[in-house]
Design an enzyme around this catalytic site. Structure first.
Site, PDB file in Angstrom:
ATOM      1  N   GLU A   8       1.162  -1.162   0.329  1.00 45.52           N
ATOM      2  CA  GLU A   8       0.066   0.018   0.084  1.00 45.52           C
ATOM      3  C   GLU A   8       1.319   0.975   0.039  1.00 45.52           C
ATOM      4  OE1 GLU A   8      -3.929   1.026   2.584  1.00 45.52           O
ATOM      5  OE2 GLU A   8      -3.252  -0.331   2.366  1.00 45.52           O
ATOM      6  N   ASP A 104      -2.703  -3.066   2.912  1.00 48.06           N
ATOM      7  CA  ASP A 104      -3.431  -3.273   4.818  1.00 48.06           C
ATOM      8  C   ASP A 104      -4.232  -4.115   4.812  1.00 48.06           C
ATOM      9  OD1 ASP A 104      -1.731  -1.529   5.880  1.00 48.06           O
ATOM     10  OD2 ASP A 104      -2.892  -0.199   6.655  1.00 48.06           O
ATOM     11  N   TYR A 309      -0.848  -4.759  14.523  1.00 47.73           N
ATOM     12  CA  TYR A 309      -1.828  -4.252  13.092  1.00 47.73           C
ATOM     13  C   TYR A 309      -2.773  -2.967  14.120  1.00 47.73           C
ATOM     14  CZ  TYR A 309      -5.393  -2.949   9.600  1.00 47.73           C
ATOM     15  OH  TYR A 309      -5.830  -2.223   8.626  1.00 47.73           O
TER      16      TYR A 309
END
Length: 733
Positions: A8, A104, A309
């Site tokens: 990303e 992501d 995360y």
């Protein structure tokens, strides 16, 4: 055959390339023997704009609404088209046979990759990298366990539905409001009900009327007790004379302990953080905004690789992670955490259902430290403070519950009864991680920052039991039932009920979570959007609607400002992501609702009056200008959208004076060049051929001009002196 890896961001692509051995750097990708690693720049592809469907939509007209294309098209974002073209060329290479999506691991990340794949018409196999941390170990394990890309089709469908819903409702309602009222009024599927929650609190505050009341407190020497009529009474008396009479009545009267009850209580350790809870805690403890927390957390995850995360909605961990807990504790056993972590490492960890619960983890587990060794000195002060919250919360998971004795006393003085409570800490347990300083209340923190309790605590308790909050927890002596006591003194307390507190970001986030508005990943951006559009303001960590926001909420349809409808949509998006919802039915409902929302704006007869109008008139169209706050300070903006004139709110002053009031005139830049304007009289004079500074020559220019006239022009001495004097006045005025 080579694999094309799509990340990303460039920074993530760089790390993936290093781990995968793709060491040859090209302008838009990294390449190695097996992998080609490239990157998006956030979104490279977006939904087409209205004018892409029909040029007439470049002009905002109420009559053209609603804009509901039969099929939603995609287009490349112009500013980042160079990177899209590079990816498109890589996709056409014959030696690349498979794509690995490494954006992501969430709904938006899936959308970033899939929209690119759709426009480049990718028809070869593809797989999905799904990891919860950016450490080398996690990356290698993730590439060893790549998942079939088609497993995430439902997540992609949910992401598309969310994007199209926001486009249809946000764009149409914003255009309708802006066109009808000729003002920049933005509305949206999530931001409008969020504004409505702030507005509801504002109405409660405006409608609140304080009520005076009194309490009576007796001093028993070593402790104090509050008078209450009975066990259910809150201790309030609404008659001052009655309170004073009561205090006089019991003063000096013999008293005795009527009841003593001691109960051992246990307070479990707080759950691990999800994103929303971390944002709330960082707001309360560190003063961080939700957006600030998201940004700092992203750096800890992506750059330093110290946390898992971030964009998670779970506060639990999975059973397959349990073997890593000790290695994570070993990694963070440094600096202030050495003693806390090592005391846990000497014995088996207490892993309970409160920590590990697979049934309560969907896409990602709670936010905890990684196994990456930490160098605290390499972190910025912001990063260090946020990391401290995460580390201490993780360590606290494995400490015992906090245990304390709660003692309740009832003391009789004739027919009157006084109540007192005391706490004795028996075992600090997890509170040792925080230095034992946290209140008995535990993880909830300050009550007024919790959505449900904000009104109660702030108004000092509705009738029903918070009157005892006037008595703080205190140490109590050893007492037995029947033991006599002396009342050393008795006093009345003068109080007033208080209005509900304005919301902080912490309490607003709690409300958004309670009403299922947005997702953990989007809530901070929603708040920032409301701030950026001058719809709400932030003052001393409190949020409240502006005059613009108060009017805007009255102009939108009831459906759009209702948290209930948006919550239904969010739940349906979750169902779609899990394969239980119908994307076509969802979008059909959104399209129908869009038409009704626009129709309601068109038929609305309410007026909008800009709350921030000034007396300064626009030099181009003559309308009174609005004062707004921007990144570079206050700005004056013309409310006429077709005009669009804007300038700094504090213009420079020229040497030119108004011919009417003789005050110095302001310098402005207009479409026809510089002009001078009197703020008081609104007299405007065009400035032509003037030097920098709005028609006032600088000192050097003045000196040259004076010398030129005195040396080269035959002037009478009196005229020459007058000219010099005039030039000097122009410089000094």
């Amino acid at each position: 055959m080579k694999y094309l890896v799509l990340a990303e961001k460039p920074s993530v692509a760089k790390e993936l390339a290093r781990v995968l051995g793709a060491n040859t750097k090209q302008k838009s990708w990294f390449e190695g023997p097996k992998y080609v690693v490239t990157w998006a720049l956030g979104h490279l592809v977006e939904l087409a704009e209205p004018e892409d469907y029909d040029p007439k939509y470049k002009t905002w007209n109420l009559e053209d609404l609603p804009i509901v294309p039969a099929k939603m098209n995609l287009k490349v974002i112009r500013e980042t088209s160079h990177q899209y073209k590079a990816i498109a060329q890589l996709c056409k290479r014959p030696d690349i046979g498979e794509l690995i999506i490494a954006t992501d691991a969430g709904r938006e990340g899936e959308l970033v990759a899939r929209w690119i794949m759709e426009l480049v018409r990718w028809n070869k196999p593809f797989k999905r990298l799904w990891i919860s941390s950016q450490t080398d170990k996690a990356i290698r394990e993730g590439f060893d366990k790549l998942k079939p890309g088609r497993e995430y089709d439902r997540l992609y469908a949910s992401a598309v539905c969310r994007a199209e819903a926001d486009w249809l409702i946000g764009l149409n309602v914003t255009r309708a409001l802006t066109s009808k009222y000729n003002a920049q009024l933005a509305a949206g599927r999530v931001q409008t009900p969020t504004l409505a929650m702030l507005m509801d609190r504002e109405r409660e505050i405006a409608g609140f009327r304080p009520v005076p009341y009194w309490t009576v407190t007796a001093d028993f020497g070593g402790f104090q007790a509050l008078w209450r009529k009975d066990d259910r009474h809150d201790g309030r008396l609404y008659d001052k004379a009655e309170a004073e009479s009561l205090a006089a009545r019991v003063k000096g009267k013999p008293a005795a302990v009527d009841q003593v009850r001691t109960v051992e209580r246990s307070e479990p350790q707080p759950l691990a953080y999800d994103l929303t809870e971390l944002q709330r805690d960082a707001n309360k403890r560190l003063g961080f905004s939700a957006k600030q927390t998201s940004n700092v957390l992203q750096r800890l995850y992506e750059q330093h690789k110290l946390v898992t995360y971030p964009r998670t909605d779970s506060r639990y961990l999975t059973s397959d992670m349990a073997p890593t807990f000790k290695s994570r504790l070993e990694s963070i056993a440094t600096g202030p955490y050495v003693t806390l972590a090592r005391s846990l490492l000497r014995k088996p960890l207490a892993v309970t259902k409160r920590i590990v619960d697979d049934s309560k983890v969907s896409d990602h587990h709670a936010i905890i430290p990684t196994e990456q060794f930490v160098q605290l000195g390499a972190l910025s002060p912001e990063e260090r403070r946020l990391y401290d919250l995460i580390v201490r919360r993780f360590i606290a998971l494995f400490y015992a519950p906090s245990r304390y004795d709660e003692t309740s006393l009832v003391i009789r003085a004739g027919e009157d009864r006084f109540y007192a409570k005391g706490y004795v800490q028996k075992e600090a347990g997890w509170k040792e991680v925080y230095g034992g300083a946290q209140a008995i209340a535990g993880e909830a923190g300050d009550d007024e920052d919790d959505w449900d309790e904000g009104k109660e605590s702030a108004d000092d308790g509705a009738a029903g039991g918070r009157g005892s909050s006037h008595m703080k927890a205190q140490p109590l002596p050893e007492l037995k039932a029947g033991q006599p006591l002396n009342i050393k003194g008795c006093r009345t307390g003068d109080h007033q009920t208080k209005p509900p507190a304005r919301l902080t970001e912490a309490s607003l986030l709690a409300g958004m979570e309670k009403h299922n508005l947005g997702t953990p990943a989007t809530r901070a951006d929603i708040i920032e959007k409301l701030l950026h559009t001058d719809t709400i303001e932030r003052q001393q960590n409190r949020l409240f609607p502006t005059g613009k926001g108060k009017q805007l909420i009255e102009l939108v349809a009831d459906d759009l400002r209702s948290p209930g409808l948006t919550a239904e949509w969010e739940l349906e998006l979750e169902r779609i992501a899990k394969g239980k919802g119908d994307p076509k039915a969802f979008i059909a409902e959104i399209r129908s609702r869009t038409a009704s929302l626009v129709a309601e704006v068109k038929s609305n007869e309410k007026e909008y009056k800009p709350h921030n109008l000034t007396h300064t008139k626009c030099p181009d169209c003559g309308q009174k200008m609005m004062e707004t706050k921007g990144k570079r300070g206050k700005m004056l903006v013309c409310p006429n959208r077709e005009c669009g004139f804007r300038r700094a709110a504090e213009p420079a002053l020229s040497g030119k004076r108004c011919p009417q009031c003789h005050k110095r005139m302001e310098i402005h830049d207009g479409k026809a060049g510089k002009y001078a304007q009197c703020r008081s009289c609104n007299v405007i004079e065009k400035l032509e051929g003037q030097g920098p500074g709005g028609g006032k020559a600088n000192r050097r220019q003045q000196a040259q001009l004076a010398k030129q006239f005195s040396d080269n022009v035959s002037l009478g001495s009196s005229l020459g002196d007058a000219l010099k004097a005039a030039l000097e006045r122009g410089d000094n005025d």
